[in-house]
Design a protein around this motif. Structure first.
Motif, mmCIF file in Angstrom:
data_model
loop_
_atom_site.group_PDB
_atom_site.id
_atom_site.type_symbol
_atom_site.label_atom_id
_atom_site.label_comp_id
_atom_site.label_asym_id
_atom_site.label_seq_id
_atom_site.Cartn_x
_atom_site.Cartn_y
_atom_site.Cartn_z
ATOM 1 N N LYS A 253 5.771 8.918 -12.456
ATOM 2 C CA LYS A 253 5.314 7.880 -11.540
ATOM 3 C C LYS A 253 6.058 6.588 -11.862
ATOM 4 O O LYS A 253 6.637 6.448 -12.947
ATOM 5 N N ILE A 254 6.003 5.652 -10.930
ATOM 6 C CA ILE A 254 6.468 4.304 -11.223
ATOM 7 C C ILE A 254 5.419 3.315 -10.720
ATOM 8 O O ILE A 254 4.634 3.618 -9.819
ATOM 9 N N ALA A 255 5.408 2.141 -11.337
ATOM 10 C CA ALA A 255 4.535 1.053 -10.900
ATOM 11 C C ALA A 255 5.336 -0.237 -10.985
ATOM 12 O O ALA A 255 6.118 -0.432 -11.927
ATOM 13 N N PHE A 256 5.170 -1.102 -9.988
ATOM 14 C CA PHE A 256 5.901 -2.374 -10.002
ATOM 15 C C PHE A 256 5.188 -3.412 -9.149
ATOM 16 O O PHE A 256 4.288 -3.096 -8.360
ATOM 17 N N GLU A 257 5.608 -4.658 -9.314
ATOM 18 C CA GLU A 257 5.037 -5.768 -8.560
ATOM 19 C C GLU A 257 5.626 -5.783 -7.155
ATOM 20 O O GLU A 257 6.844 -5.906 -6.979
ATOM 21 N N ASP A 258 4.774 -5.665 -6.168
ATOM 22 C CA ASP A 258 5.195 -5.605 -4.761
ATOM 23 C C ASP A 258 5.340 -7.025 -4.214
ATOM 24 O O ASP A 258 4.503 -7.525 -3.459
ATOM 25 N N ARG A 259 6.426 -7.660 -4.582
ATOM 26 C CA ARG A 259 6.633 -9.065 -4.186
ATOM 27 C C ARG A 259 6.869 -9.223 -2.694
ATOM 28 O O ARG A 259 6.670 -10.297 -2.130
ATOM 29 N N GLU A 260 7.317 -8.152 -2.037
ATOM 30 C CA GLU A 260 7.591 -8.200 -0.599
ATOM 31 C C GLU A 260 6.360 -7.869 0.241
ATOM 32 O O GLU A 260 6.416 -7.945 1.474
ATOM 33 N N GLY A 261 5.261 -7.482 -0.393
ATOM 34 C CA GLY A 261 4.063 -7.136 0.355
ATOM 35 C C GLY A 261 4.245 -5.911 1.242
ATOM 36 O O GLY A 261 3.684 -5.839 2.337
ATOM 37 N N ALA A 262 5.000 -4.925 0.762
ATOM 38 C CA ALA A 262 5.277 -3.731 1.569
ATOM 39 C C ALA A 262 4.045 -2.854 1.747
ATOM 40 O O ALA A 262 3.906 -2.160 2.759
ATOM 41 N N ILE A 263 3.151 -2.861 0.758
ATOM 42 C CA ILE A 263 1.956 -2.025 0.791
ATOM 43 C C ILE A 263 0.723 -2.923 0.950
ATOM 44 O O ILE A 263 0.430 -3.730 0.062
ATOM 45 N N PRO A 264 -0.011 -2.811 2.055
ATOM 46 C CA PRO A 264 -1.217 -3.633 2.228
ATOM 47 C C PRO A 264 -2.227 -3.384 1.117
ATOM 48 O O PRO A 264 -2.374 -2.263 0.633
ATOM 49 N N ARG A 265 -2.945 -4.408 0.720
ATOM 50 C CA ARG A 265 -3.865 -4.292 -0.400
ATOM 51 C C ARG A 265 -5.098 -3.445 -0.073
ATOM 52 O O ARG A 265 -5.786 -2.991 -0.987
ATOM 53 N N ASP A 266 -5.383 -3.236 1.222
ATOM 54 C CA ASP A 266 -6.524 -2.392 1.582
ATOM 55 C C ASP A 266 -6.093 -0.985 1.972
ATOM 56 O O ASP A 266 -6.891 -0.202 2.487
ATOM 57 N N LEU A 267 -4.833 -0.622 1.691
ATOM 58 C CA LEU A 267 -4.349 0.705 2.052
ATOM 59 C C LEU A 267 -5.034 1.773 1.209
ATOM 60 O O LEU A 267 -5.153 1.626 0.004
ATOM 61 N N PRO A 268 -5.488 2.877 1.824
ATOM 62 C CA PRO A 268 -5.974 3.997 1.016
ATOM 63 C C PRO A 268 -4.824 4.596 0.197
ATOM 64 O O PRO A 268 -3.652 4.298 0.433
ATOM 65 N N PHE A 269 -5.163 5.439 -0.754
ATOM 66 C CA PHE A 269 -4.155 6.226 -1.461
ATOM 67 C C PHE A 269 -3.495 7.114 -0.402
ATOM 68 O O PHE A 269 -4.157 7.981 0.183
ATOM 69 N N THR A 270 -2.229 6.887 -0.128
ATOM 70 C CA THR A 270 -1.582 7.479 1.048
ATOM 71 C C THR A 270 -0.514 8.480 0.639
ATOM 72 O O THR A 270 0.381 8.166 -0.151
ATOM 73 N N ILE A 271 -0.623 9.697 1.186
ATOM 74 C CA ILE A 271 0.254 10.809 0.820
ATOM 75 C C ILE A 271 0.997 11.293 2.064
ATOM 76 O O ILE A 271 0.382 11.583 3.091
ATOM 77 N N ASP A 272 2.311 11.368 1.971
ATOM 78 C CA ASP A 272 3.138 11.929 3.037
ATOM 79 C C ASP A 272 3.175 13.449 2.844
ATOM 80 O O ASP A 272 3.761 13.947 1.890
ATOM 81 N N LEU A 273 2.553 14.180 3.756
ATOM 82 C CA LEU A 273 2.481 15.630 3.625
ATOM 83 C C LEU A 273 3.793 16.331 3.961
ATOM 84 O O LEU A 273 3.979 17.497 3.614
ATOM 85 N N ASP A 274 4.695 15.647 4.640
ATOM 86 C CA ASP A 274 5.911 16.287 5.146
ATOM 87 C C ASP A 274 7.018 16.315 4.100
ATOM 88 O O ASP A 274 7.288 15.309 3.432
ATOM 89 N N GLY A 275 7.676 17.461 3.977
ATOM 90 C CA GLY A 275 8.860 17.541 3.131
ATOM 91 C C GLY A 275 10.005 16.747 3.739
ATOM 92 O O GLY A 275 9.979 16.378 4.918
#
Length: 458
Positions: A259-281
Motif C-alpha cells: 500500500k501507499i499513503a500520502f498527503e493529498d495536497r491536490e484534494g483529488a479524493i473527497p474527504r467523505d468518499l467511501p472506501f472505493t474499489i475499482d472492480l474492473d481489471g
C-alpha cells in the motif's frame, strides 16, 4: 545449564490483533486470566501495523458475511464502551464498475447476503422510488445499513463527482468503514493486562507437546521454557511455522501485498468518499520506452499484462485531514515471511496509475508523489478459498486463529471470540465449524468454494 521455567494456563503465540483478541475474549467473557502472549517483537508490530484498517460485511458467501457481521457487532460494542476510542466510522465501501447493470455481480451480492439479501439490497435506477442516502455522516450509529446498488448514471454523477465519467454501476455497501487497528489492539491489551495477563517478548524455537505444552523460547537474556496447559497459534505470517512445530501442516500460502499513503495536497479524493474499489481489471498505459525497461525484468514484466480489478483508495484520518491511502492486491506469487520484505520500487507508480483511471484527479501525482509518501506492506496468510482457520488444531489442547488474509483487523473481534469459545466449551455461532478444519471434510462446500470466481480478496 539450568533453563529458567515459567508456567501459564494459556500460551498465545503472536501478539498482533488476532492474538490480543483471543486473550481479550478469554479474559472478559470466560474469566481465563492466566494468559501469556508470546511474541519476538512489540505487540501489533508486524502485519497488524500494516493493516488497511477497513471493515465490511460484504462477501461472496453467507458464511463469511455472518462472520464479519458478528465481528462488526463486537467492534460496535467496543466503540460504545470506549467512547469510540477505536475511531469507528461508517462511510461504507463503494464497489465500482463500468459495466451497465452487471447481473452476475448483482446475483453474487444476493448470494453473499443469503436469505436476508432481498430485504437488504436496494436497486437505484431511472425512475426508482428507492431513496439513496449519500455518506453525509460517518457516524456508525446513524449511517444507513444494507446495500445500495446504483445503476443510474445521473445519480452517480450527482453523488460521486470525483469518479471518472465512464462509471456505470456502484455497489455501496453500507455496513462498512474503517477503524484504528492500533487503538483496537491497545484497548484489548490494556484489558488483558488489567486482568493479570502478560506479554512475554521471546522467539519460539520449538514446542514439545505432551500432557502440557513446553514452549522453548529465546530471549535477550538467554533460553527459557514456558509450560502451558493450552496453546493458541495466532502467529500471523508464521502460522504455518508454529503448526509445523506441532507436526501439523496447514493449507496456506503467504502473499506479500503493498500500500501507499500520502498527503493529498491536490484534494483529488473527497474527504467523505467511501472506501472505493475499482472492480474492473486494466492494462496500464506505459510508454514504449517504459515497456522496454519493464520487459527486461522478469518480475516487472508482469506489469505489462492485464492486471486484476481491486485497486482501492480512501481518505485517511479525520474529515479535515489531507492524507489518503491507495492499495492494489495484484500480487499472486507466494513468498517467504522470514525473508526481507519484498517492497517493489515500481509499486507506488503502478498503484497510482491504476487508481487514477477511476479518480482522474490522482494523475496530478504521476511522477511527483509528495515528500513523505509512505510505502509499506505485509504478508497475507491465505487458505486456497481465502477463509480463516479458527478452532481446534489436530493436536489436543492446541487451537488456532489465523489465515485472515487482508481482513485481520476487521475480523479480529469475532476471531478472538470464537477461538475463546472453542477453548472453553462455550456456545459457538452457527458458522464456527465451517471456519475450522472441519470444512475440509465437507466435499460439497469445498467444491462450491473451488468453483467460485470471487474469493473476496481486496
Amino acid at each position: 545449564m539450568t533453563v529458567r521455567e515459567e508456567t501459564t494456563d494459556v500460551a498465545i503465540v503472536g501478539a498482533g490483533n488476532i492474538g490480543l483478541a483471543v486473550a481479550y475474549y478469554l479474559v472478559v467473557r470466560h474469566g481465563v486470566t492466566n494468559v501469556t502472549l508470546v511474541d519476538s517483537g512489540d505487540p501489533m508490530a508486524m502485519t497488524s501495523a500494516q493493516s488497511g484498517e477497513n471493515y465490511r460485511n460484504w462477501w461472496p458467501h453467507p458464511t463469511m458475511t455472518a462472520y464479519t457481521d458478528h465481528a462488526i457487532d463486537l467492534l460496535e460494542e467496543i466503540a460504545e464502551a470506549s467512547g469510540n476510542r477505536i475511531h469507528m466510522n461508517r462511510r461504507g465501501y463503494a464497489l465500482v464498475t463500468r459495466r451497465e447493470r452487471p447481473e452476475d455481480l448483482i446475483a453474487e451480492l444476493y448470494k453473499g447476503y443469503g436469505d436476508g439479501g432481498t430485504g437488504q439490497i436496494r436497486i437505484h435506477e431511472g425512475g426508482s422510488a428507492a431513496i439513496y442516502h449519500p455518506p453525509i455522516s460517518a457516524d456508525w450509529k446513524t449511517a444507513p445499513d444494507s446495500v445500495d446498488v446504483i445503476v443510474d448514471r445521473n445519480l452517480i454523477r450527482s453523488h460521486f463527482p470525483s469518479l471518472a465519467p465512464d462509471v456505470a454501476t456502484i455497489f455501496h455497501i453500507r455496513r462498512a468503514g474503517d477503524i484504528s487497528g492500533q487503538q483496537l489492539g491497545q484497548y484489548m491489551l490494556e484489558a488483558v493486562r488489567n486482568a493479570g495477563g502478560r506479554i512475554k517478548r521471546a522467539a519460539v524455537e520449538s514446542i514439545d507437546a505432551g500432557s502440557t505444552f513446553a514452549l522453548n523460547l529465546r530471549t535477550t537474556e538467554g533460553q527459557t521454557k514456558l509450560r502451558a496447559d493450552r496453546l493458541v497459534n495466532a502467529a500471523g505470517p508464521f502460522f504455518s511455522k508454529v503448526a509445523n512445530m506441532l507436526g501439523e501442516d496447514l493449507p496456506l500460502s503467504y502473499i506479500y501485498q503493498q500500500k501507499i499513503a500520502f498527503e493529498d495536497r491536490e484534494g483529488a479524493i473527497p474527504r467523505d468518499l467511501p472506501f472505493t474499489i475499482d472492480l474492473d481489471g486494466q492494462e496500464l498505459a506505459w510508454t514504449e520506452e517504459e515497456r522496454e525497461v519493464l520487459a527486461c525484468d522478469p518480475d516487472a514484466a508482469l506489469l505489462l499484462r492485464q492486471l486484476p480489478g481491486g485497486v482501492h483508495r480512501r481518505p485517511e484520518g479525520s474529515p479535515d485531514g489531507r492524507w489518503i491511502k491507495l492499495g492494489w492486491a495484484y500480487n499472486t506469487t507466494p513468498g517467504d515471511p522470514e525473508g526481507e520484505p519484498p517492497l517493489d520500487p515500481n509499486y507506488p507508480d503502478v498503484v497510482l496509475r491504476g487508481a487514477s483511471r477511476l479518480h482522474p484527479g490522482l494523475r496530478a501525482y504521476l511522477g511527483r508523489l509528495p515528500r513523505g509518501t509512505r510505502h509499506y506492506g505485509g504478508y497475507y496468510a491465505m487458505t486456497p478459498e481465502n477463509w480463516p482457520l479458527i478452532g481446534p488444531m489436530r493436536t489436543p489442547g492446541a487451537f488456532m486463529a489465523g489465515a485472515l488474509s487482508g481482513f485481520g483487523t476487521m475480523a479480529a473481534t469475532a476471531t478472538g471470540a470464537v477461538c475463546a469459545a472453542w477453548m472453553t466449551g462455550a456456545e459457538l455461532p452457527a458458522y464456527a465449524s465451517t471456519l475450522s478444519l472441519d470444512r475440509y471434510a465437507d466435499a460439497v462446500l469445498m467444491a462450491e468454494l473451488h468453483e467460485s470466481a470471487s474469493k473476496g480478496v481486496l
